[in-house]
Design an enzyme around this catalytic site. Sequence first.
Site, PDB file in Angstrom:
ATOM      1  N   HIS A  86      16.554 -28.254  29.040  1.00 52.49           N
ATOM      2  CA  HIS A  86      17.648 -28.385  29.789  1.00 52.49           C
ATOM      3  C   HIS A  86      17.590 -29.117  30.867  1.00 52.49           C
ATOM      4  O   HIS A  86      18.616 -29.451  31.646  1.00 52.49           O
ATOM      5  CB  HIS A  86      18.673 -27.483  29.271  1.00 52.49           C
ATOM      6  CG  HIS A  86      19.165 -26.484  28.080  1.00 52.49           C
ATOM      7  ND1 HIS A  86      19.653 -27.932  27.460  1.00 52.49           N
ATOM      8  CD2 HIS A  86      19.639 -25.884  27.482  1.00 52.49           C
ATOM      9  CE1 HIS A  86      19.679 -27.211  26.056  1.00 52.49           C
ATOM     10  NE2 HIS A  86      19.322 -25.590  26.603  1.00 52.49           N
ATOM     11  N   HIS A 144      20.827 -27.471  21.456  1.00 49.71           N
ATOM     12  CA  HIS A 144      19.383 -26.762  20.368  1.00 49.71           C
ATOM     13  C   HIS A 144      19.285 -27.312  19.448  1.00 49.71           C
ATOM     14  O   HIS A 144      18.282 -26.569  18.681  1.00 49.71           O
ATOM     15  CB  HIS A 144      20.002 -25.020  20.521  1.00 49.71           C
ATOM     16  CG  HIS A 144      20.446 -24.231  22.105  1.00 49.71           C
ATOM     17  ND1 HIS A 144      21.513 -23.680  22.354  1.00 49.71           N
ATOM     18  CD2 HIS A 144      20.074 -24.356  23.319  1.00 49.71           C
ATOM     19  CE1 HIS A 144      21.589 -23.468  23.543  1.00 49.71           C
ATOM     20  NE2 HIS A 144      20.587 -24.069  24.108  1.00 49.71           N
TER      21      HIS A 144
END
Length: 333
Positions: free
Chosen positions: A58, A220
Amino acid sequence: MKKLVNDPENVVEEMIDGYAKAHSDYIKRLEANDRALVTARPKDEGKVSILVGGGSGHEPAFMGYVGEGMADGVAIGNIFSSPPPAPILEVTKAVDNGSGVVYLYGNYAGDVMNFSMAAEMAEMEDIDVEMVVASDDVASAPKEEKEKRRGIAGEFFVYKMAGAAADFGYNLKEVAEIARKTNEYTRSMGVGLSPCSLPQTGEPSFELNDNEIEYGLGHHGEPGIKKAPLESADRIADQLLDEIYKDMTLKEGEDVAVLVNGLGSTPRMELYTMFRRVEQSLKEKGINIYRSYVGDYITSLEMGGCSITLTKLDDKMKKMVDYPVDCPMFVQK
């Protein structure tokens, strides 16, 4: 899906090693755990400490937000996976100044479990901990079940406000309360254009047809609320904003901070095109943009797409969003 990696099983360790070496004036690894990073800058004695964390992939979240004005340490997990309790505890012990530590993390089962376990272990070390869970993704659960929502790009504003509150000298419970209030005042929604792939598999995280997009997709690759044909940037922005407007109370004359967040591979050209429509829409409603952020703040490897985040601001929160920050991947003067 080509990637610049060596052994895919070592990609997180090698990333952390490179990051720590590149930014040694900002950050250092703890010898007790190589997934635990803390600020290399001097800290004010007695200040509440901020600990952030989550899965890799991320970037710049989460390690990019350790620095002056934001977090004091970070615990890093595998790709899209929570850090285990051990690095969280090591960071906690390293950053505590005697005034306690606030844990900030997204609302994912692994994070909730592991940060809670680390907090219990910290209490056995006589360290006071407050935990704040980000849950800004309007697509992931209905409003009446907000506690089930995922944390996505709105986590950035939670970090920003909490870091400023700690520097302002607020006590542990006050810093945590500011973080919770920020989460309560924040809404986000994203759209996916193309998948990412994990280095270990090389397989796409989800599938879309050539002219198809997905609204409400998770960071995700969690399923969104609908797939639809690709439309204009303005039309996509309007649909994201419509869901946000329905979910939060905004009145004419109020102030907001805006984040248009890229998911990893979306060019700034497209992100600024999205922001252009966000500004127009808010202006039409008489809502003032007090601060704006456009770029890759919380990504998902090389996923295509973006999210829009609105955070309602009161006068106290304006001072916090204005507070200067100096981190390796985010600077605000």
